[in-house]
Design a protein around this motif. Structure first.
Motif, PDB file in Angstrom:
ATOM      1  N   VAL A 272     -48.659  -3.618  30.833  1.00  0.00           N
ATOM      2  CA  VAL A 272     -49.111  -3.850  29.466  1.00  0.00           C
ATOM      3  C   VAL A 272     -50.413  -3.102  29.219  1.00  0.00           C
ATOM      4  O   VAL A 272     -51.341  -3.161  30.026  1.00  0.00           O
ATOM      5  CB  VAL A 272     -49.269  -5.363  29.175  1.00  0.00           C
ATOM      6  CG1 VAL A 272     -50.232  -6.018  30.155  1.00  0.00           C
ATOM      7  CG2 VAL A 272     -49.697  -5.607  27.739  1.00  0.00           C
TER       8      VAL A 272
ATOM      9  N   ARG B 261     -44.584 -14.810  24.327  1.00  0.00           N
ATOM     10  CA  ARG B 261     -43.723 -13.984  25.170  1.00  0.00           C
ATOM     11  C   ARG B 261     -43.465 -12.654  24.480  1.00  0.00           C
ATOM     12  O   ARG B 261     -42.967 -12.600  23.347  1.00  0.00           O
ATOM     13  CB  ARG B 261     -42.406 -14.691  25.472  1.00  0.00           C
ATOM     14  CG  ARG B 261     -41.535 -13.927  26.465  1.00  0.00           C
ATOM     15  CD  ARG B 261     -40.405 -14.782  26.991  1.00  0.00           C
ATOM     16  NE  ARG B 261     -39.569 -14.052  27.939  1.00  0.00           N
ATOM     17  CZ  ARG B 261     -39.870 -13.848  29.217  1.00  0.00           C
ATOM     18  NH1 ARG B 261     -40.990 -14.323  29.708  1.00  0.00           N
ATOM     19  NH2 ARG B 261     -39.037 -13.185  30.008  1.00  0.00           N
TER      20      ARG B 261
ATOM     21  N   VAL C 173     -46.700  -3.825  25.242  1.00  0.00           N
ATOM     22  CA  VAL C 173     -45.897  -3.879  26.462  1.00  0.00           C
ATOM     23  C   VAL C 173     -45.247  -2.520  26.698  1.00  0.00           C
ATOM     24  O   VAL C 173     -44.527  -2.008  25.830  1.00  0.00           O
ATOM     25  CB  VAL C 173     -44.829  -4.983  26.376  1.00  0.00           C
ATOM     26  CG1 VAL C 173     -44.011  -5.021  27.656  1.00  0.00           C
ATOM     27  CG2 VAL C 173     -45.484  -6.337  26.121  1.00  0.00           C
TER      28      VAL C 173
ATOM     29  N   SER D 261     -41.447  -7.573  30.654  1.00  0.00           N
ATOM     30  CA  SER D 261     -41.834  -8.590  29.673  1.00  0.00           C
ATOM     31  C   SER D 261     -43.009  -9.373  30.225  1.00  0.00           C
ATOM     32  O   SER D 261     -43.184  -9.495  31.444  1.00  0.00           O
ATOM     33  CB  SER D 261     -40.661  -9.533  29.356  1.00  0.00           C
ATOM     34  OG  SER D 261     -40.243 -10.212  30.528  1.00  0.00           O
ATOM     35  N   VAL D 262     -43.808  -9.944  29.316  1.00  0.00           N
ATOM     36  CA  VAL D 262     -45.061 -10.577  29.710  1.00  0.00           C
ATOM     37  C   VAL D 262     -45.387 -11.694  28.734  1.00  0.00           C
ATOM     38  O   VAL D 262     -44.959 -11.657  27.570  1.00  0.00           O
ATOM     39  CB  VAL D 262     -46.202  -9.516  29.740  1.00  0.00           C
ATOM     40  CG1 VAL D 262     -46.472  -8.968  28.364  1.00  0.00           C
ATOM     41  CG2 VAL D 262     -47.461 -10.071  30.361  1.00  0.00           C
ATOM     42  N   GLU D 263     -46.121 -12.673  29.201  1.00  0.00           N
ATOM     43  CA  GLU D 263     -46.666 -13.699  28.325  1.00  0.00           C
ATOM     44  C   GLU D 263     -48.164 -13.464  28.176  1.00  0.00           C
ATOM     45  O   GLU D 263     -48.877 -13.318  29.163  1.00  0.00           O
ATOM     46  CB  GLU D 263     -46.416 -15.097  28.894  1.00  0.00           C
ATOM     47  CG  GLU D 263     -44.979 -15.545  28.783  1.00  0.00           C
ATOM     48  CD  GLU D 263     -44.803 -17.011  29.147  1.00  0.00           C
ATOM     49  OE1 GLU D 263     -45.824 -17.683  29.410  1.00  0.00           O
ATOM     50  OE2 GLU D 263     -43.651 -17.475  29.170  1.00  0.00           O
TER      51      GLU D 263
ATOM     52  N   ARG E 178     -50.402 -13.176  37.564  1.00  0.00           N
ATOM     53  CA  ARG E 178     -51.134 -13.847  36.488  1.00  0.00           C
ATOM     54  C   ARG E 178     -52.584 -13.369  36.504  1.00  0.00           C
ATOM     55  O   ARG E 178     -53.172 -13.194  37.571  1.00  0.00           O
ATOM     56  CB  ARG E 178     -51.106 -15.376  36.676  1.00  0.00           C
ATOM     57  CG  ARG E 178     -49.733 -15.976  36.665  1.00  0.00           C
ATOM     58  CD  ARG E 178     -49.727 -17.383  37.267  1.00  0.00           C
ATOM     59  NE  ARG E 178     -50.557 -18.294  36.477  1.00  0.00           N
ATOM     60  CZ  ARG E 178     -50.121 -18.998  35.444  1.00  0.00           C
ATOM     61  NH1 ARG E 178     -48.844 -18.897  35.063  1.00  0.00           N
ATOM     62  NH2 ARG E 178     -50.899 -19.828  34.796  1.00  0.00           N
TER      63      ARG E 178
ATOM     64  N   LEU F 175     -48.456  -5.957  36.493  1.00  0.00           N
ATOM     65  CA  LEU F 175     -48.193  -7.256  37.123  1.00  0.00           C
ATOM     66  C   LEU F 175     -46.898  -7.209  37.908  1.00  0.00           C
ATOM     67  O   LEU F 175     -45.864  -6.760  37.391  1.00  0.00           O
ATOM     68  CB  LEU F 175     -48.103  -8.362  36.065  1.00  0.00           C
ATOM     69  CG  LEU F 175     -49.316  -8.563  35.155  1.00  0.00           C
ATOM     70  CD1 LEU F 175     -49.059  -7.945  33.778  1.00  0.00           C
ATOM     71  CD2 LEU F 175     -49.633 -10.051  35.002  1.00  0.00           C
TER      72      LEU F 175
ATOM     73  N   ALA G 146     -44.364  -6.543  34.902  1.00  0.00           N
ATOM     74  CA  ALA G 146     -44.578  -5.856  33.628  1.00  0.00           C
ATOM     75  C   ALA G 146     -45.783  -4.933  33.710  1.00  0.00           C
ATOM     76  O   ALA G 146     -46.661  -5.106  34.573  1.00  0.00           O
ATOM     77  CB  ALA G 146     -44.783  -6.874  32.505  1.00  0.00           C
TER      78      ALA G 146
ATOM     79  N   VAL H 280     -52.650 -13.654  30.969  1.00  0.00           N
ATOM     80  CA  VAL H 280     -51.588 -12.650  30.991  1.00  0.00           C
ATOM     81  C   VAL H 280     -50.735 -12.928  32.225  1.00  0.00           C
ATOM     82  O   VAL H 280     -51.253 -12.971  33.348  1.00  0.00           O
ATOM     83  CB  VAL H 280     -52.168 -11.230  31.041  1.00  0.00           C
ATOM     84  CG1 VAL H 280     -51.057 -10.193  31.025  1.00  0.00           C
ATOM     85  CG2 VAL H 280     -53.130 -10.998  29.874  1.00  0.00           C
TER      86      VAL H 280
ATOM     87  N   SER I  26     -46.501 -12.600  34.057  1.00  0.00           N
ATOM     88  CA  SER I  26     -45.150 -12.046  33.977  1.00  0.00           C
ATOM     89  C   SER I  26     -44.263 -12.674  35.040  1.00  0.00           C
ATOM     90  O   SER I  26     -44.634 -12.744  36.214  1.00  0.00           O
ATOM     91  CB  SER I  26     -45.172 -10.529  34.162  1.00  0.00           C
ATOM     92  OG  SER I  26     -43.866 -10.000  34.103  1.00  0.00           O
TER      93      SER I  26
END
Length: 269
Positions: A154, A129, A118, A122-124, A105, A100, A152, A146, A148
């Protein structure tokens, strides 16, 4: 998932060109001071190596195809199980790395249980988070978003079936590294039915003895380099060894952090 990506279904045979000309003719000549023919011995070693790697899937990060998924999001496929046959014990339905850009998104469709690890940034994921080396397992049927803020990478592994697993979160900063073997520490991220998702951290020079696989064994290189038999895996590379295979050599010269999914208890030979 219904199609197999354009990735090799056997190992990336880095050594196979050495069996062809002009090397084969040169190696056939006697080696001064050594008994027999160097070419014959080397050829036998290469043939044993290639035979042992048959059926394994090795994907180099630099060669994995990136498929655009949304604006600022691409997915590099590592494995997608073929259709038309029963899955092997522990075989994943799919494995990939989602990359990302800042602000990227991606909404994932319903599927089997999914693991997220990860690798960068960093990512949600599903409103959780996650930072570097954080791990999240979501039950089957989840439709996570997903996203960021800063970018990120992942790793995502989707299991076969509707396995009964609970949402599991393991944060890198809180988990620790329990001792597993000399020079090797192991973190169990999830375990069930004899298989597990794991993170290994090994010191330079560490090795694991000859072992076989009761479940498919996946290795994703998070950091460093590792020899699996005669195949050198580097950061970002992935290998799947099917259930029933084994590894004679598992060792690192550089030290390594790797994700593995396979047997909880290694089957030493």
């Amino acid at each position: 998932m219904t199609t197999q990506p354009n990735i090799p279904e056997s190992t990336d045979d880095d050594l196979s060109p050495l069996l062809s000309e002009p090397f084969a003719r040169a190696w056939a000549a006697p080696a001064p001071g050594l008994p027999g023919r160097m070419g014959e011995r080397l050829g036998e070693r290469l043939e044993r190596s290639l035979k042992a790697e048959q059926g394994m899937v090795t994907v180099r990060r630099r060669k994995a195809q990136a498929e655009p998924m949304a604006e600022g999001v691409q997915q590099r496929w590592l494995y997608r199980a073929p259709t038309g046959r029963a899955p092997r014990p522990g075989e994943p339905r799919a494995a990939s790395v989602i990359e990302l850009e800042a602000g990227g998104r991606l909404a994932l469709p319903p599927g089997g249980p999914r693991e997220f690890l990860v690798l960068r940034g960093s990512v949600e994921v599903d409103a959780e988070r996650l930072s570097l080396r954080d791990f999240l397992l979501l039950p089957a049927g989840s439709t996570p978003l997903v996203a960021s803020r800063d970018g990120a990478h992942v790793f995502v592994r989707e299991a076969e079936g509707e396995g009964d697993v609970e949402r599991t979160l393991v944060r890198d900063q809180e988990a620790g590294w329990p001792e597993f073997a000399p020079g090797i520490r192991r973190r169990v991220l999830w375990a069930g039915g004899g298989q597990a998702a794991l993170l290994y951290r090994a010191d330079p020079g560490a090795s694991v003895p000859n072992h076989s696989h009761g479940h498919d064994e996946e290795c994703l290189m998070v950091q460093g380099e590792l020899f699996l038999d005669d195949v050198l895996l580097q950061t970002g590379d992935y290998q799947l060894a099917p259930a029933g295979t084994g590894h004679r050599i598992t060792e690192t010269d550089t030290g390594v952090v790797l994700y593995a999914h396979g047997d909880l208890d290694l089957q030493f030979c």
